[in-house]
Design a protein around this motif. Structure first.
Motif, PDB file in Angstrom:
ATOM      1  N   GLU A   1     -14.493  -0.929   4.063  1.00 18.78           N
ATOM      2  CA  GLU A   1     -13.859  -2.162   4.541  1.00 18.78           C
ATOM      3  C   GLU A   1     -14.942  -3.164   4.857  1.00 18.78           C
TER       4      GLU A   1
ATOM      5  N   LYS B   1      -8.658  -4.664  -2.422  1.00 16.80           N
ATOM      6  CA  LYS B   1      -7.325  -5.078  -1.985  1.00 16.80           C
ATOM      7  C   LYS B   1      -7.434  -5.465  -0.516  1.00 16.80           C
ATOM      8  N   THR B   2      -6.393  -6.127  -0.017  1.00 10.50           N
ATOM      9  CA  THR B   2      -6.379  -6.459   1.401  1.00 10.50           C
ATOM     10  C   THR B   2      -5.811  -5.272   2.174  1.00 10.50           C
ATOM     11  N   GLY B   3      -6.599  -4.751   3.122  1.00  8.81           N
ATOM     12  CA  GLY B   3      -6.200  -3.559   3.861  1.00  8.81           C
ATOM     13  C   GLY B   3      -5.358  -3.880   5.084  1.00  8.81           C
TER      14      GLY B   3
ATOM     15  N   GLU C   1     -12.833   5.129   2.220  1.00 10.53           N
ATOM     16  CA  GLU C   1     -12.430   3.722   2.177  1.00 10.53           C
ATOM     17  C   GLU C   1     -13.603   2.900   2.684  1.00 10.53           C
TER      18      GLU C   1
ATOM     19  N   GLU D   1      -5.908   6.308  12.224  1.00  4.63           N
ATOM     20  CA  GLU D   1      -4.851   5.625  11.483  1.00  4.63           C
ATOM     21  C   GLU D   1      -3.837   6.688  11.068  1.00  4.63           C
TER      22      GLU D   1
ATOM     23  N   VAL E   1     -10.674  -4.084   1.109  1.00  2.95           N
ATOM     24  CA  VAL E   1     -10.983  -2.648   1.115  1.00  2.95           C
ATOM     25  C   VAL E   1     -11.060  -2.117  -0.317  1.00  2.95           C
TER      26      VAL E   1
ATOM     27  N   CYS F   1     -12.952   5.730   6.842  1.00  5.40           N
ATOM     28  CA  CYS F   1     -13.244   4.347   6.473  1.00  5.40           C
ATOM     29  C   CYS F   1     -14.535   3.890   7.134  1.00  5.40           C
TER      30      CYS F   1
ATOM     31  N   HIS G   1       0.821  -1.214   0.000  1.00  8.07           N
ATOM     32  CA  HIS G   1       0.000   0.000   0.000  1.00  8.07           C
ATOM     33  C   HIS G   1       0.858   1.270   0.000  1.00  8.07           C
TER      34      HIS G   1
END
Ligand code: CO
Length: 134
Positions: free
Chosen positions: A132, A108-110, A130, A54, A116, A81, A39
Motif C-alpha cells: 500500500e 487498485k484503490t484499497g 499487499e 483486517e 494497492v 500488508c 474488491h
C-alpha cells in the motif's frame, strides 16, 4: 523498500461473529463494517495500536477470498500488508527481480482509499503480500 506493517488480514466466514470476538472477547477497538464491492469483500478494521487487523468476509459472487475460505472454513490469515512510498517504483523493481504481481499489474484503490497491489504468494514464502502506498 517495504516499510511498516500496515495490517494483517484474516479471512472469516462470518464478519459479525468475528467482529464480536475481536470487540467483546479480545477487547479490541473495531471499526464499523465497510462493503467494498469492487474488491468482493466486506471489511472491519481492528486498531491494535502498532498495526491493524483486517477482518474480511466474502461479498457477492466471485469473491477473491471464496476459494481461501473453501479450503479454510473456519477462516485464517489471508495476507500481510506492507507500506511503500512509491507503489509504481516498488512494482517495477519487484517485476525486474522476477516477482509476479497479481492481476493486470496496475494498482487498485484499497480499503483506505490508497493504491494497492498484491504479490503472488508462491514468490514470497507462501504468503500473499499487499503493498500500500502511504
Ligand atoms: Co489488506
Amino acid at each position: 523498500m517495504i516499510g511498516r506493517l500496515n495490517h494483517v488480514a484474516l479471512a472469516v466466514p462470518d464478519l459479525a461473529a468475528a467482529t464480536a470476538l475481536y470487540r467483546d472477547t479480545l477487547g479490541g477497538d473495531v471499526s464499523a463494517p465497510q462493503a467494498l464491492p469492487e474488491h468482493g469483500v466486506s471489511v472491519v478494521f481492528v486498531d491494535v495500536g502498532n498495526t491493524k487487523i483486517e477482518l474480511l468476509e466474502p461479498l457477492g459472487e466471485n469473491s477473491p477470498i471464496a476459494a481461501f475460505l473453501a479450503k479454510n472454513p473456519s477462516g485464517g490469515m489471508h495476507h500481510v500488508c506492507y507500506e511503500v512510498d512509491h507503489i509504481l517504483a516498488a512494482r517495477d523493481r519487484l517485476k525486474a527481480s522476477g516477482a509476479r504481481v497479481i492481476g493486470d499489474g496496475n494498482p487498485k484503490t484499497g480499503a483506505h482509499g490508497k493504491p494497492v497491489l498484491f504479490l503472488h504468494p508462491k514468490d514470497f514464502c507462501g504468503t500473499l503480500i499487499e503493498l500500500e502506498q502511504v
